[in-house]
Design a protein around this motif. Structure first.
Motif, PDB file in Angstrom:
ATOM      1  N   ALA A 289     -15.691 -10.674 -28.499  1.00 14.83           N
ATOM      2  CA  ALA A 289     -14.815  -9.767 -27.756  1.00 14.83           C
ATOM      3  C   ALA A 289     -15.593  -8.565 -27.241  1.00 14.83           C
ATOM      4  CB  ALA A 289     -13.660  -9.311 -28.646  1.00 14.83           C
ATOM      5  N   MET A 290     -16.497  -8.036 -28.066  1.00  7.67           N
ATOM      6  CA  MET A 290     -17.315  -6.896 -27.639  1.00  7.67           C
ATOM      7  C   MET A 290     -18.186  -7.269 -26.450  1.00  7.67           C
ATOM      8  SD  MET A 290     -20.315  -4.882 -29.735  1.00  7.67           S
ATOM      9  CE  MET A 290     -21.444  -6.280 -29.533  1.00  7.67           C
ATOM     10  N   LYS A 291     -18.845  -8.422 -26.535  1.00 12.78           N
ATOM     11  CA  LYS A 291     -19.720  -8.848 -25.443  1.00 12.78           C
ATOM     12  C   LYS A 291     -18.927  -9.114 -24.168  1.00 12.78           C
ATOM     13  CE  LYS A 291     -21.662 -12.222 -27.684  1.00 12.78           C
ATOM     14  NZ  LYS A 291     -22.529 -13.375 -28.006  1.00 12.78           N
ATOM     15  N   ARG A 292     -17.750  -9.711 -24.324  1.00 12.78           N
ATOM     16  CA  ARG A 292     -16.928  -9.982 -23.140  1.00 12.78           C
ATOM     17  C   ARG A 292     -16.517  -8.677 -22.469  1.00 12.78           C
ATOM     18  NH1 ARG A 292     -14.108 -14.041 -20.683  1.00 12.78           N
ATOM     19  NH2 ARG A 292     -15.174 -15.498 -22.044  1.00 12.78           N
ATOM     20  N   SER A 293     -16.169  -7.675 -23.268  1.00 13.07           N
ATOM     21  CA  SER A 293     -15.764  -6.392 -22.694  1.00 13.07           C
ATOM     22  C   SER A 293     -16.925  -5.698 -21.981  1.00 13.07           C
ATOM     23  CB  SER A 293     -15.222  -5.479 -23.791  1.00 13.07           C
ATOM     24  OG  SER A 293     -16.239  -5.092 -24.691  1.00 13.07           O
ATOM     25  N   LEU A 294     -18.152  -5.999 -22.431  1.00 11.01           N
ATOM     26  CA  LEU A 294     -19.339  -5.400 -21.822  1.00 11.01           C
ATOM     27  C   LEU A 294     -19.921  -6.267 -20.705  1.00 11.01           C
ATOM     28  CD1 LEU A 294     -21.133  -4.144 -25.061  1.00 11.01           C
ATOM     29  CD2 LEU A 294     -19.877  -2.760 -23.397  1.00 11.01           C
ATOM     30  N   GLY A 295     -19.398  -7.489 -20.568  1.00  8.92           N
ATOM     31  CA  GLY A 295     -19.865  -8.380 -19.514  1.00  8.92           C
ATOM     32  C   GLY A 295     -21.238  -8.973 -19.763  1.00  8.92           C
ATOM     33  N   VAL A 296     -21.586  -9.221 -21.042  1.00  7.97           N
ATOM     34  CA  VAL A 296     -22.884  -9.819 -21.370  1.00  7.97           C
ATOM     35  C   VAL A 296     -22.659 -11.108 -22.142  1.00  7.97           C
ATOM     36  CG1 VAL A 296     -24.074  -7.613 -21.391  1.00  7.97           C
ATOM     37  CG2 VAL A 296     -23.096  -8.492 -23.505  1.00  7.97           C
ATOM     38  N   LYS A 297     -23.632 -12.012 -22.074  1.00  9.05           N
ATOM     39  CA  LYS A 297     -23.522 -13.299 -22.765  1.00  9.05           C
ATOM     40  C   LYS A 297     -24.091 -13.228 -24.173  1.00  9.05           C
ATOM     41  CE  LYS A 297     -24.699 -18.214 -22.283  1.00  9.05           C
ATOM     42  NZ  LYS A 297     -25.336 -18.368 -23.603  1.00  9.05           N
TER      43      LYS A 297
ATOM     44  N   LEU B 161     -26.877  -2.416 -25.629  1.00 10.43           N
ATOM     45  CA  LEU B 161     -25.613  -2.903 -25.083  1.00 10.43           C
ATOM     46  C   LEU B 161     -24.722  -1.766 -24.597  1.00 10.43           C
ATOM     47  CD1 LEU B 161     -24.669  -5.708 -27.654  1.00 10.43           C
ATOM     48  CD2 LEU B 161     -25.382  -6.025 -25.281  1.00 10.43           C
ATOM     49  N   PHE B 162     -24.810  -0.628 -25.276  1.00 15.38           N
ATOM     50  CA  PHE B 162     -23.961   0.507 -24.911  1.00 15.38           C
ATOM     51  C   PHE B 162     -24.724   1.578 -24.125  1.00 15.38           C
ATOM     52  CE2 PHE B 162     -21.389  -1.421 -28.227  1.00 15.38           C
ATOM     53  CZ  PHE B 162     -20.113  -1.312 -27.695  1.00 15.38           C
ATOM     54  N   GLY B 163     -25.736   1.145 -23.392  1.00 14.31           N
ATOM     55  CA  GLY B 163     -26.404   2.033 -22.443  1.00 14.31           C
ATOM     56  C   GLY B 163     -27.321   3.064 -23.044  1.00 14.31           C
ATOM     57  N   THR B 164     -27.836   2.796 -24.249  1.00 20.88           N
ATOM     58  CA  THR B 164     -28.786   3.716 -24.865  1.00 20.88           C
ATOM     59  C   THR B 164     -30.045   2.942 -25.235  1.00 20.88           C
ATOM     60  OG1 THR B 164     -26.938   4.994 -25.786  1.00 20.88           O
ATOM     61  CG2 THR B 164     -29.123   5.439 -26.690  1.00 20.88           C
ATOM     62  N   PRO B 165     -30.910   2.665 -24.262  1.00 22.12           N
ATOM     63  CA  PRO B 165     -32.120   1.881 -24.553  1.00 22.12           C
ATOM     64  C   PRO B 165     -32.918   2.478 -25.704  1.00 22.12           C
ATOM     65  CG  PRO B 165     -31.860   2.222 -22.189  1.00 22.12           C
ATOM     66  CD  PRO B 165     -30.842   3.100 -22.862  1.00 22.12           C
ATOM     67  N   ALA B 166     -33.445   1.612 -26.552  1.00 18.87           N
ATOM     68  CA  ALA B 166     -34.128   2.074 -27.761  1.00 18.87           C
ATOM     69  C   ALA B 166     -35.420   2.814 -27.467  1.00 18.87           C
ATOM     70  CB  ALA B 166     -34.402   0.886 -28.688  1.00 18.87           C
ATOM     71  N   TRP B 167     -35.954   2.697 -26.235  1.00 20.55           N
ATOM     72  CA  TRP B 167     -37.192   3.421 -25.925  1.00 20.55           C
ATOM     73  C   TRP B 167     -36.923   4.864 -25.485  1.00 20.55           C
ATOM     74  CZ3 TRP B 167     -35.622  -0.957 -23.212  1.00 20.55           C
ATOM     75  CH2 TRP B 167     -35.073  -0.728 -21.959  1.00 20.55           C
ATOM     76  N   THR B 168     -35.660   5.246 -25.374  1.00 25.55           N
ATOM     77  CA  THR B 168     -35.329   6.649 -25.111  1.00 25.55           C
ATOM     78  C   THR B 168     -35.291   7.396 -26.445  1.00 25.55           C
ATOM     79  OG1 THR B 168     -32.942   6.291 -25.318  1.00 25.55           O
ATOM     80  CG2 THR B 168     -33.926   5.940 -23.139  1.00 25.55           C
ATOM     81  N   TRP B 169     -35.385   8.714 -26.405  1.00 23.31           N
ATOM     82  CA  TRP B 169     -35.402   9.464 -27.664  1.00 23.31           C
ATOM     83  C   TRP B 169     -34.099   9.280 -28.434  1.00 23.31           C
ATOM     84  CZ3 TRP B 169     -31.828  13.067 -29.041  1.00 23.31           C
ATOM     85  CH2 TRP B 169     -31.016  13.605 -28.037  1.00 23.31           C
TER      86      TRP B 169
END
Length: 292
Positions: free
Chosen positions: A227-235, A61-69
């Motif tokens: 509120a967190m999801k709304r701020s990030l624009g995800v459902k 959600l915060f731009g750190t995909p789990a497949w990255t180190w």
């Protein structure tokens, strides 16, 4: 948990998500119930897996995909904190929380919430006398709060609870959720049993009061995640659980309730659950803490 919707069935409310919600809930109840009863490694593995799953979703959600180190390290960080708690090294758990600042403020905060809830659930099952009953109280309260809020909100509708945060939630659903929380809490407290020689009415009053307060926390956790999801624009935080979304969507209320229940257990009279804590117990616990 997105559980306080506003639509009125007479005006064509959509119940299509009810079936997948019920199916996934049944699977969760079966798996979680078996783990709670079994305790030990089975229970610990489930809690730690859930902690890692929520960390996985939060990182994405915060731009750190789990497949990255960096994402893998973040998930492992939370998992190690869970393992540390499982093996009883409680004084080391805060080290993982505090040192997670290297991931940035958002993920740091998220890891603190996840680790606190996971450690609390491990503590309640493995380190308190009620054990499985303590976890059952927390989960039953959260599930019943969510379910009654869902049904009452759909049937009654009415004014919105927090339209800017979660437009689907209503005040009627919130009231229904609190009623469900109290019912669940009292049923579990009654089933666990009254304290020997204690005042039964006082015991039930304490149980009801804590059920209300924890029910409010459950709904607050729900709103905070919305509120967190709304701020990030995800459902949804993920797609693992049909009808519910991700693990964070399903366990948002539990993240808020479990740590408080664990703290209350520290003040509970010997051999009793946290729901029996009264004002005298809280005061005695504070005096013990101040004397250390």
């Amino acid at each position: 948990m997105s559980s306080i919707p506003h639509a009125r069935p007479r005006k064509g409310a959509n119940w299509q998500d009810l079936r997948p919600r019920l199916i996934s809930a049944a699977v969760l109840i079966l798996v979680a119930g078996s783990a709670i009863i079994a305790g030990g490694v089975f229970y610990g593995a489930l809690i730690i897996a859930a902690m890692c799953g929520m960390a996985f979703e939060l990182a994405g959600l915060f731009g750190t995909p789990a497949w990255t180190w960096r994402g893998m390290l973040y998930v492992a960080w939370v998992g190690c904190a869970g393992l540390t708690a499982f093996f009883g090294h409680w004084n080391v758990v805060p080290v993982f929380v505090m040192s997670a600042f290297i991931f940035g403020s958002a993920l740091w905060t998220g890891s603190a919430v996840i680790v606190a809830a996971g450690a609390a659930l491990l503590w309640l099952r493995l380190c308190t006398l009620p054990g499985a009953w303590a976890v059952l109280f927390v989960i039953a309260l959260v599930v019943c709060s969510d379910s009654t809020a869902y049904v009452v909100g759909r049937l009654v509708g009415g004014p919105k609870l927090a339209p800017r945060i979660s437009p689907g939630k209503t005040r009627s659903g919130a009231a229904g959720g609190l009623a469900g929380a109290v019912i669940a809490g009292l049923v579990v407290a009654w089933s666990w049993g009254f304290p020997a020689g204690g005042n039964h009415l006082s015991f039930l009053m304490h149980s009801a009061i804590w059920s209300v307060l924890l029910g409010i926390l459950a709904q607050s956790g729900d709103l905070a995640e919305s509120a967190m999801k709304r701020s990030l624009g995800v459902k949804d935080s993920g797609k693992l659980l049909p009808g519910h979304g991700g693990l964070l969507d399903r366990f948002d209320a539990l993240l808020a309730v479990a740590p408080v229940a664990a703290l209350l257990s520290l003040a509970a009279p010997a051999g009793q659950g946290f729901w029996s804590v009264g004002s005298k117990d809280l005061w005695a616990a504070l005096l013990r803490l101040a004397g250390q």
